[in-house]
Structure formats: C-alpha cells, structure tokens
Motif scaffolding. Structure first.
Motif, mmCIF file in Angstrom:
data_model
loop_
_atom_site.group_PDB
_atom_site.id
_atom_site.type_symbol
_atom_site.label_atom_id
_atom_site.label_comp_id
_atom_site.label_asym_id
_atom_site.label_seq_id
_atom_site.Cartn_x
_atom_site.Cartn_y
_atom_site.Cartn_z
ATOM 1 N N LEU A 306 -7.312 1.249 -4.888
ATOM 2 C CA LEU A 306 -8.067 0.003 -4.728
ATOM 3 C C LEU A 306 -8.817 -0.380 -5.996
ATOM 4 O O LEU A 306 -9.143 -1.558 -6.200
ATOM 5 C CB LEU A 306 -9.033 0.123 -3.551
ATOM 6 C CG LEU A 306 -8.380 0.258 -2.175
ATOM 7 C CD1 LEU A 306 -9.440 0.432 -1.087
ATOM 8 C CD2 LEU A 306 -7.515 -0.959 -1.860
ATOM 9 N N LYS A 307 -9.100 0.593 -6.883
ATOM 10 C CA LYS A 307 -9.793 0.291 -8.142
ATOM 11 C C LYS A 307 -8.977 -0.672 -9.003
ATOM 12 O O LYS A 307 -9.529 -1.413 -9.811
ATOM 13 C CB LYS A 307 -10.048 1.585 -8.921
ATOM 14 C CG LYS A 307 -11.246 2.376 -8.427
ATOM 15 C CD LYS A 307 -11.352 3.712 -9.140
ATOM 16 C CE LYS A 307 -11.617 3.522 -10.630
ATOM 17 N NZ LYS A 307 -11.796 4.847 -11.318
ATOM 18 N N GLU A 308 -7.669 -0.644 -8.845
ATOM 19 C CA GLU A 308 -6.788 -1.477 -9.676
ATOM 20 C C GLU A 308 -6.711 -2.922 -9.192
ATOM 21 O O GLU A 308 -6.162 -3.777 -9.878
ATOM 22 C CB GLU A 308 -5.380 -0.874 -9.678
ATOM 23 C CG GLU A 308 -5.321 0.564 -10.153
ATOM 24 C CD GLU A 308 -3.987 1.217 -9.838
ATOM 25 O OE1 GLU A 308 -3.074 0.495 -9.396
ATOM 26 O OE2 GLU A 308 -3.862 2.440 -10.025
ATOM 27 N N GLN A 309 -7.252 -3.189 -8.004
ATOM 28 C CA GLN A 309 -7.086 -4.522 -7.401
ATOM 29 C C GLN A 309 -8.131 -5.504 -7.928
ATOM 30 O O GLN A 309 -9.269 -5.138 -8.204
ATOM 31 C CB GLN A 309 -7.190 -4.423 -5.875
ATOM 32 C CG GLN A 309 -6.231 -3.447 -5.248
ATOM 33 C CD GLN A 309 -4.776 -3.748 -5.568
ATOM 34 O OE1 GLN A 309 -4.375 -4.916 -5.592
ATOM 35 N NE2 GLN A 309 -3.993 -2.712 -5.831
ATOM 36 N N GLU A 310 -7.715 -6.759 -8.039
ATOM 37 C CA GLU A 310 -8.622 -7.818 -8.504
ATOM 38 C C GLU A 310 -9.772 -8.032 -7.517
ATOM 39 O O GLU A 310 -10.909 -8.270 -7.907
ATOM 40 C CB GLU A 310 -7.841 -9.130 -8.687
ATOM 41 C CG GLU A 310 -8.642 -10.246 -9.326
ATOM 42 C CD GLU A 310 -7.780 -11.461 -9.620
ATOM 43 O OE1 GLU A 310 -7.012 -11.423 -10.603
ATOM 44 O OE2 GLU A 310 -7.865 -12.454 -8.864
ATOM 45 N N LEU A 311 -9.471 -7.932 -6.222
ATOM 46 C CA LEU A 311 -10.501 -8.113 -5.200
ATOM 47 C C LEU A 311 -10.219 -7.194 -4.015
ATOM 48 O O LEU A 311 -9.071 -7.053 -3.587
ATOM 49 C CB LEU A 311 -10.540 -9.580 -4.718
ATOM 50 C CG LEU A 311 -11.565 -9.911 -3.633
ATOM 51 C CD1 LEU A 311 -12.988 -9.806 -4.195
ATOM 52 C CD2 LEU A 311 -11.332 -11.302 -3.057
#
Length: 569
Positions: A306-311
């Motif tokens: 989830l750290k890689e996600q924009e939101l």
C-alpha cells in the motif's frame, strides 16, 4: 347538461337530491336483481345502484371504462366505505345513457395496475386516468404554481426566451432543426436559456425567471429526459451568497407548502472536499461513512504494497449485523477492483479479509485506526486518486442501499460550491467548461490560467438533495476581456468566437452588471418532493429511456417531399 355534480363531491348532506353524473365505469358488481357500478371522473368515485331490469329493457351491455351519464337520487349507503369521500352515499339511478363505449383496456385502470412501463407509455392517455399519475400531475401543477407565485412576489419577472437558437460548441449534444428557407442552415433546440437570460440582465431586467422546456440529445434514464423542464432564474447585482440564501428560502418554502416539511439550514461544502469525503460531487448525506485517508498510516506502519499507492482510503460500516450474507452480495460488486474489506467478528478475536497481502497484524492495525468494534466492517480502496475515490463512493452507495440507510422521509439538501472552472478533455485534447463558458472564475485563481488551468475554482454552486443534483448555477462573467480569455483557453479561435458569440461579446461592452443565477430541474424537484423513483411518472407524455415516444411513435421518418423541401436528397 352532462352533470350537476362531479363524482367526488356528494356526501351525506346531499341525501334526497336529484343529480346528474357523468364518468367512466371503474367497477361493476351484480348482486341478485341489483347492479352496482363505481363511476369515476377527475374528481373521484361514486357508487351507483339500479336494477338489472333497467339494463335489459334498454338492451344495455356495460363494460369497464364505458363513459355513461346517469340521473338519479342521492341515498344513504347501508355499508359505509370510509376510504372514499363519497362513501356514505350512493345514487339510486333512474335514467342511464351510454355516452361512449370502450374496448377491453390493455391494462387495469387501478392504483396498482398490471401494466408494465412499455404498455402504459403506448396508452399513456389511459395511464393518466389512474390516481397515482393524476395525483402526480396535480402535484406538478401545484409546485409550478407555487414557484410562479413565490418568485413573482419576490420581484422576479417571467420572460419567455427563444427555443430555436444557434448551435454553440459548449455543453451537451444539441438537437438540430433544418431550415426550409435558408438552405444548408440549421437551428438548434435550446439546451437552456443561458445567454438570453444574461442578455436580459444587460437589458436592465433586475430578476428574471421562466419555467421552460429544454432539449439535450443525450441518453435518457430514470432522472433524465431528452426533453425536460427547468425553473430558470437570473438576478442582477448579486454575489454567490445572495443566490444561495434566496434559493435556500425558495426550496424550504416549497417543501413546507407542498409537504409540510421544515428543512434544516443547507450546509455548504466545497467541490474538493465533497470528492475527498464522499468520492462524488453529489453526496448523499443521509448517512455517514465518510472517507478516511490512510496514506500516513500505511507509511508509518510500513505496509509495503500500500506504500506504493497514490491514495489509500477507507470507510467503516458500524454494527453490520449478519455481515456474511451482506458480503456475498457486496463481493459481486467489488470484483476485480482495487478494494478489500475487513470483517471484525463478534467474538472479538476473529478477523477476516479478502486481500492476499493482509496478515493478522496488518488487519489489527486498521481495526485499531478506525476504532472498530466487533460487528464493524471496513472497506479499503487504493490506487490512483480519482479512481480510488470514485470506486469507494460507489461501494458506499451500494452499502447504503443494501442496509436501507437511505430514509425516503429524510431530506438533506446541501450546496456544493467552488467547482473547477475547467476540465481536461482527453478526446479533444483541450479544456472544457465544468458548467459553461460564461461561469465566472474566482478572482484569486485567475493567475492559474497561465500554468495550471485545472486549479481555477469557479463562482459556481450545485444544489444537491439526497445525492441528486436538483439545480446548478453560477455567478457569470460580466467583463468582456475575461470572457474572451476564457473562450481562448477553451480552444476557440477569434473567428469562432466572433461567429458563435460575437453578439454576446458586443453586448458585454454596454455596462453589463454583475449577475448570476440558477437552473433547477423541475422534473427532478417534483420527483424528489413526492418521493418518486422516476421522473417519467411526473411528466404527462414522457419519452422512454431510448428517447422514443411509444404512443405517437416519435421519432419517425419524413416523406421524400418533406425531405426535398428541407434540401435533403
């Protein structure tokens, strides 16, 4: 004389009177030697009683929806029908005359009919005889009348504007009408009276309104028709607050007058906050489930994927009883989307998730952050900002539908303000107006035109009630230079500006006052006030969802002679 009274007014005090009634036969019952008929007109229903011998002597064969005229005496009923106003009396018929016969109707003319929508649209004139449709049309009349009275008393002048106008490059697709006299040229049916009401402000009219027909060549649906009515208004020398305050009082007046409902003050929410908290610019606030942004949490807790996600955003559904059954339904709705759910079981130790990357430790992190209690259900959406919010917004509404959170007796109006002035159109590769090109930008945002036009907020406002857009408006541009600038950023050449809007740019030179207004969808407003689920039920002769009038079979083809007159070969 066809009638001395209508079928909805006679009562106990009229017993003994000789009367004449005319109406349609709604029901017919034979009891021994007596015949009972319910006769119906616009005003109501009255029971008739007479001997079968009277029909045999005159060789009458009466059927449902026959139109009859009777003469008789008002008598007291032995068994009172408390459901109808005329339920204490009946008419002892002395004379009967058939005014017109009727074949068997294609569906029953009853409150609860067996006719589907298609057959009722084909025979709409019969559908109008049913009480639900008749009452809807009466309600439409009352709301329209109340609108005219309220606006007139507050200094608004009703002015009719043209329907046949020029096509403009902005807005929805227009219906076009070929000119017979001017070969190769076309009118367009007005999508709204926008420019004309602004010209009325330039002409010195202080407040204008019109209940007008508008036309847009777009797909129809339950809350949209290709031909619709709107309450169109404009006011001179106003700012945003002036418009919001006045039309809040107008909507409150209608709800109080028509339904005796006292609405609470209308909150204002910015477009950006609406998108952040609800994933839509038309939020339904009858229930909570506001979005919670989780990016800081996933960074802090080092949740790698989830750290890689924009939101990353989520919502909590409290006390979701029998959630196993609900999840089977909701799983179908969220299949193949970047959304996962977490269930917190009632035994306080059991958790479950549909995500392959979530372990028990991670699940507990989200449970704690949301302050969830046993029985709560969490939904988490991740990915690109716009898509993530939009997906979670849809899930939020699906959940509300399934859990019956949309109370039809509760009305939550709000204003969504500060909508973007422009939006990027990928197909045309240029900016388009969010509302229309005459919407005024906020002065403090005009500098964004040079580098970030999408960041410009407009002096605009949408009226939303229970998640439905009821009206939309803005403060207009009254400065010629700013109007020309906006046209150019919309990709219009000087030649196009002169060709399409030259008359309007010229008009702006002549001391144009600051002005603004709003257009309220009359069909949607009536549907909302009356708790309907389809605006077609409040339109006398609507089109279906394919834009067709099944009764008159429109649209239709033209004969070769007509096509030739219009210069089509």
């Amino acid at each position: 004389m066809y009638r001395t009274h209508n079928c909805g007014e006679l009562c106990k005090k009229d017993v003994g009177k000789e009367v004449i009634l005319s109406g349609w036969i709604q029901k017919k019952r034979n009891l021994g030697s007596l015949c009972f008929i319910d006769i119906r007109d616009y005003f109501g229903v009255t029971q008739l009683i007479f001997s079968k011998k009277k029909l045999i002597d005159k060789n009458f064969l009466l059927g449902k929806e026959f139109l009859i005229k009777i003469k008789g005496k008002v008598v007291e009923r032995s068994s009172v029908n408390s459901i109808i106003p005329t339920g204490e009396i009946e008419i002892l018929v002395k004379e009967i005359e058939i005014l017109n016969s009727s074949p068997i109707t294609p569906f029953t003319i009853e409150n609860k009919t067996d006719g589907n929508e298609e057959i009722r649209m084909i025979y709409r004139y019969l559908d109008i005889r049913r009480n639900p449709i008749k009452k809807n049309l009466i309600s439409r009349h009352n709301i329209s009348l109340e609108t005219r009275n309220f606006l007139s008393k507050n200094g608004f002048l009703e002015v009719e504007t043209p329907i046949l106008i020029n096509h403009t490059p902005e807005g929805a697709r227009s219906f076009v009408v070929p000119s017979r006299i001017h070969m190769g040229k076309f009118y367009a049916l007005a999508q709204s009276p926008q420019l004309f009401k602004q010209l009325l402000m330039i002409g010195g009219i202080d407040k204008y309104f019109q209940i007008t027909k508008c036309f847009r060549d777009e797909d129809a649906r339950s809350n949209r028709q290709i031909e619709f009515s709107q309450i169109d208004c404009e006011m001179a020398f106003v700012d945003v607050n002036d418009v919001l305050i006045f039309f809040e009082s107008f909507i409150k007046h209608l709800f109080k007058k028509i339904k005796n409902i006292q609405l609470k003050p209308f909150p204002c929410i910015s477009y950006s906050n609406a998108m952040k908290m609800y994933g839509t610019d038309s939020p339904d606030t009858r229930f909570d489930m506001l979005f919670v942004e989780l990016n800081n949490l996933v960074q802090k807790e080092n949740i790698s994927f989830l750290k890689e996600q924009e939101l990353v955003i989520g919502i909590k559904i409290p006390k979701c009883h029998n959630y196993h059954d609900k999840m089977n339904y909701l799983k179908k709705k969220i299949k193949n989307k970047n959304i996962f759910w977490i269930q917190y079981s009632y035994d306080e130790t059991s958790f479950s998730s549909n995500s392959y990357f979530m372990n028990k430790k991670m699940i507990k992190i989200f449970i704690k952050y949301f302050k969830a209690v046993p029985g709560d259900l969490l939904f988490i959406s991740y990915g690109k900002k716009k898509k993530s919010r939009k997906q979670l917004g849809k899930i939020r509404l699906e959940i509300a539908d399934y859990l019956n959170l949309k109370n039809p007796n509760v009305f939550n109006p709000l204003w969504v303000i500060d909508l973007p002035l422009l939006k990027w159109n990928k197909e045309s590769k240029k900016y388009k107006s969010m509302h229309h090109p005459f919407t005024s930008p906020k002065e403090e945002d005009i500098h964004f035109l040079e580098k970030n036009p999408e960041n410009i907020r407009s002096k605009s406002y949408d009226l939303i009630i229970n998640g439905t857009e009821i009206g939309s408006g803005s403060i207009r541009i009254h400065n010629k230079n700013i109007q020309n600038l906006i046209f150019k950023y919309l990709g219009l050449s000087e030649k196009e500006i002169e060709s399409k809007f030259g008359f309007f740019i010229k008009a702006l030179e002549y001391g144009t006052p600051p002005h603004g207004g709003i257009a309220l969808g009359l069909d949607r407003l009536i549907n909302m006030i009356e708790g309907g689920d389809d605006i077609k039920n409040f339109i006398a002769f609507p089109k279906n969802n394919y834009g067709k009038d099944l009764m008159i079979k429109a649209p239709s083809t033209l004969e070769k002679k007509q096509l030739k007159e219009l210069h089509f070969r």
